[in-house]
Design a protein around this motif. Structure first.
Motif, short mmCIF file in Angstrom:
data_model
loop_
_atom_site.label_atom_id
_atom_site.label_comp_id
_atom_site.label_asym_id
_atom_site.label_seq_id
_atom_site.Cartn_x
_atom_site.Cartn_y
_atom_site.Cartn_z
N TRP A 347 0.84 -1.21 0.00
CA TRP A 347 0.00 0.00 0.00
C TRP A 347 0.87 1.25 0.00
CZ3 TRP A 347 -5.23 -0.60 -0.23
CH2 TRP A 347 -5.75 -1.86 0.09
N LEU A 348 0.45 2.25 -0.76
CA LEU A 348 1.10 3.55 -0.67
C LEU A 348 0.63 4.18 0.64
CD1 LEU A 348 0.75 4.93 -4.32
CD2 LEU A 348 2.68 3.73 -3.28
N ARG A 349 1.53 4.19 1.65
CA ARG A 349 1.12 4.56 3.01
C ARG A 349 1.39 6.03 3.34
NH1 ARG A 349 -0.25 1.46 6.84
NH2 ARG A 349 0.75 2.85 8.37
N ALA A 350 2.45 6.58 2.81
CA ALA A 350 2.82 7.96 3.15
C ALA A 350 3.59 8.57 2.00
CB ALA A 350 3.66 8.00 4.43
N CYS A 351 3.67 9.88 2.04
CA CYS A 351 4.29 10.61 0.95
C CYS A 351 4.91 11.89 1.50
CB CYS A 351 3.23 10.94 -0.11
SG CYS A 351 3.79 12.08 -1.39
N ASP A 382 0.43 11.68 -13.38
CA ASP A 382 -0.10 10.33 -13.15
C ASP A 382 0.23 9.81 -11.74
OD1 ASP A 382 -0.88 10.28 -15.93
OD2 ASP A 382 1.22 9.83 -16.39
N LEU A 383 0.30 10.73 -10.76
CA LEU A 383 0.65 10.34 -9.40
C LEU A 383 -0.51 9.58 -8.76
CD1 LEU A 383 2.22 13.73 -8.27
CD2 LEU A 383 3.46 11.64 -8.92
N LEU A 384 -0.21 8.44 -8.18
CA LEU A 384 -1.25 7.67 -7.50
C LEU A 384 -1.50 8.24 -6.12
CD1 LEU A 384 -0.28 3.97 -8.36
CD2 LEU A 384 -1.97 5.45 -9.48
N PRO A 385 -2.75 8.22 -5.65
CA PRO A 385 -3.05 8.73 -4.31
C PRO A 385 -2.64 7.73 -3.24
CG PRO A 385 -5.05 7.91 -5.34
CD PRO A 385 -3.97 7.82 -6.39
N TYR A 389 -3.18 0.32 -3.59
CA TYR A 389 -2.35 -0.89 -3.54
C TYR A 389 -1.63 -1.05 -4.88
CZ TYR A 389 -0.62 -5.56 -2.62
OH TYR A 389 0.20 -6.65 -2.42
N VAL A 390 -0.33 -1.28 -4.82
CA VAL A 390 0.45 -1.46 -6.04
C VAL A 390 1.23 -2.77 -5.97
CG1 VAL A 390 0.70 1.01 -6.51
CG2 VAL A 390 2.41 -0.15 -5.08
N ASN A 391 1.45 -3.34 -7.11
CA ASN A 391 2.36 -4.49 -7.22
C ASN A 391 3.74 -3.99 -7.64
OD1 ASN A 391 0.52 -6.76 -6.71
ND2 ASN A 391 -0.48 -6.09 -8.62
N ARG A 392 4.74 -4.73 -7.28
CA ARG A 392 6.10 -4.35 -7.68
C ARG A 392 6.16 -4.20 -9.20
NH1 ARG A 392 11.76 -7.72 -6.60
NH2 ARG A 392 13.14 -6.16 -7.59
N ASP A 416 11.64 7.69 -3.82
CA ASP A 416 12.03 7.85 -2.42
C ASP A 416 11.00 8.62 -1.60
OD1 ASP A 416 14.36 6.49 -2.91
OD2 ASP A 416 15.62 8.27 -3.07
N ALA A 417 10.17 9.42 -2.28
CA ALA A 417 9.18 10.24 -1.57
C ALA A 417 8.01 9.43 -1.05
CB ALA A 417 8.67 11.35 -2.48
N TYR A 418 7.82 8.19 -1.56
CA TYR A 418 6.69 7.36 -1.15
C TYR A 418 7.14 6.24 -0.23
CZ TYR A 418 3.46 9.53 -4.44
OH TYR A 418 2.65 10.43 -5.08
N LEU A 419 6.30 5.95 0.76
CA LEU A 419 6.50 4.81 1.65
C LEU A 419 5.47 3.75 1.29
CD1 LEU A 419 7.73 3.44 4.18
CD2 LEU A 419 5.96 4.62 5.53
N ILE A 420 5.95 2.55 0.97
CA ILE A 420 5.08 1.43 0.63
C ILE A 420 5.13 0.42 1.77
CG2 ILE A 420 4.64 -0.43 -1.02
CD1 ILE A 420 6.00 1.27 -3.16
N GLY A 421 3.95 0.02 2.27
CA GLY A 421 3.91 -0.90 3.40
C GLY A 421 2.88 -1.99 3.21
N ASP A 422 2.81 -2.87 4.20
CA ASP A 422 1.95 -4.06 4.10
C ASP A 422 0.50 -3.81 4.49
OD1 ASP A 422 4.11 -5.58 3.27
OD2 ASP A 422 4.66 -6.15 5.32
#
Length: 435
Positions: A347-351, A382-385, A389-392, A416-422
């Motif tokens: 999940w895109l958790r933070a930005c 085309d920035l995702l909010p 949920y994204v796949n690698r 680097d600006a995005y945090l992806i988490g579970d």
């Protein structure tokens, strides 16, 4: 009273009278003060603050330092909106024509980018021929015949603000709430408004990163504007991620055209635009409630009326008459466009929205110095909010760059600006309060 006596009294924490403040600002506008005196006054205000009445007096004096626009020949309510600045914040571009399509007149005096935040004028300069500083005759004609004109501040409007801000910028006194309030509102008062709605942003991409600071600024702006005779309210909105799905100049103009064409439904951007349209309509008495205003604004958007207003404004201010029909003929694309791919699934958790804004500047889409030339083509699209949920390997955005080296660096910075988490994140409301 001599200027240094006014400075001394504020330095010592005394409350200045309206006459004291008027005398100081009149001397400032007339060029009778040294930069040292202006800086000392700003620093005294920074340390000692100002009461509400002092800030009203300062704002009114700065507004009266130049021309005050009058709109007696227009039979619509005169309204406007101002944002404290954010990343991907192109709300004004769509909001003004929506408000006009619903019955308001909007003479919008906008600014250029400040720090990591984009400027409405820089975005409009992406449109060939668009005059951001038309003469007074064309400005008034556009507002009278189209209903809105989004332009830059002229030297005749609140000139004391420009002189004071130039000194504040180099004396570490920009972040004083009374001075911010007077700077923002003096230009709005000079524009002859009847009502005003303020967008005060909070988050890592805003100038106010903490809720307490944003609330204090919003309260000051609302209290002072109402005290100066302009009916005003404010909404506090989230800036912990870009508001639009684009950050840059021409990419945000394209985003605006897509929005007006109805291709941005269900987005955070739509939520904010419709909320501010509703607030403007209710405050001006066009509708009885914000809910009714939101329905009216949504209809103006879906019917194409707002898009028509935008097109006519662009053409009357020197831009192409068929921008909406043929955007690719006028909006130049960057030569290097590449996707930015997710490094892992989740999940895109933070930005870090501020870093995205800095990334636009690094690409050449903003200024490090006032004299810098902007490359309007570059930015992120085309920035995702957050909450997606994204796949690698999935794209999370697109870089628009002038060359391959810049594109590679910007792609790395965006990733680097995005945090992806579970786990799916719990996100703040896009609009958290009304004052």
């Amino acid at each position: 009273m001599i200027p240094q006596e006014i400075i001394r009294r504020k330095r010592d924490g005394e409350t200045l009278s309206a006459d004291d403040i008027q005398a100081f600002i009149s001397s400032l506008a007339a060029g009778r003060l040294s930069e040292g005196q202006i800086g000392a006054f700003a620093m005294a205000v920074w340390f000692k603050g100002m009461t509400r009445d002092e800030t009203v007096a300062l704002t009114s004096a700065m507004a009266r330092s130049g021309d005050i626009l009058g709109w007696a020949d227009i039979d619509r309510p005169i309204a406007d909106k101002h944002s404290t600045g954010g990343v991907g914040d192109n709300v004004s571009l769509m909001l003004a024509p929506i408000a006009v399509a619903c019955g308001l007149a909007v003479p919008m005096i906008s600014g250029r980018g400040l720090g990591h935040t984009g400027g409405t004028l820089d975005k409009l300069e992406s449109i060939p021929g668009y005059a951001i500083t038309p003469d007074a005759t064309l400005f008034r004609k556009t507002v009278r015949e189209v209903g809105c004109a989004i332009i830059g501040q002229t030297g005749a409007l609140a000139p004391a603000d420009g002189k004071l801000y130039a000194v504040r910028d180099v004396t570490a006194t920009v972040d004083s709430i009374p001075l911010i309030t007077a700077s923002i509102l003096s230009k709005k008062l000079a524009a002859g408004l009847q009502t005003l709605v303020l967008d005060v942003k909070v988050g890592n991409g805003a100038f106010m990163s903490e809720r307490s600071g944003a609330e204090a600024l919003a309260r000051s702006l609302v209290d002072v504007a109402n005290g100066a005779g302009v009916k005003t309210s404010a909404l506090i909105t989230d800036m912990n991620q870009p508001l639009a799905d684009a950050a840059g100049n021409v990419v945000e103009i394209r985003n605006c055209l897509d929005f007006l064409a109805g291709r941005k439904k269900g987005t955070r951007l739509e939520t904010v635009v419709l909320a501010f349209a509703a607030e403007m309509l209710a405050s001006s008495g066009i509708v009885a409630s914000p809910d009714e205003g939101k329905d009216r604004a949504a209809e103006a958007l879906s019917s194409g009326k707002a898009a028509d207003v935008f097109a006519r404004m662009v053409h009357m201010l020197g831009g192409p008459s068929d921008l909406l029909e043929r955007p690719d003929a006028y909006l130049v694309r960057a030569p290097h466009i590449r996707p930015v791919l997710a490094s892992q699934s989740g999940w895109l958790r933070a930005c870090d929205a501020r870093e995205i804004g800095i990334g636009v500047i690094d690409l050449g889409g903003g200024r490090r110095h006032p004299s810098d030339r902007i490359d309007h083509r570059v930015g992120f699209a085309d920035l995702l909010p957050l909450g997606t949920y994204v796949n690698r390997g999935d794209p999370i955005g697109t870089v628009h760059a002038a060359d391959e080296t810049a594109a590679e660096a910007a792609a790395s910075a965006l990733a680097d600006a995005y945090l992806i988490g579970d786990s799916e994140p719990l996100l703040p409301a896009v609009i958290s309060a009304r004052l």
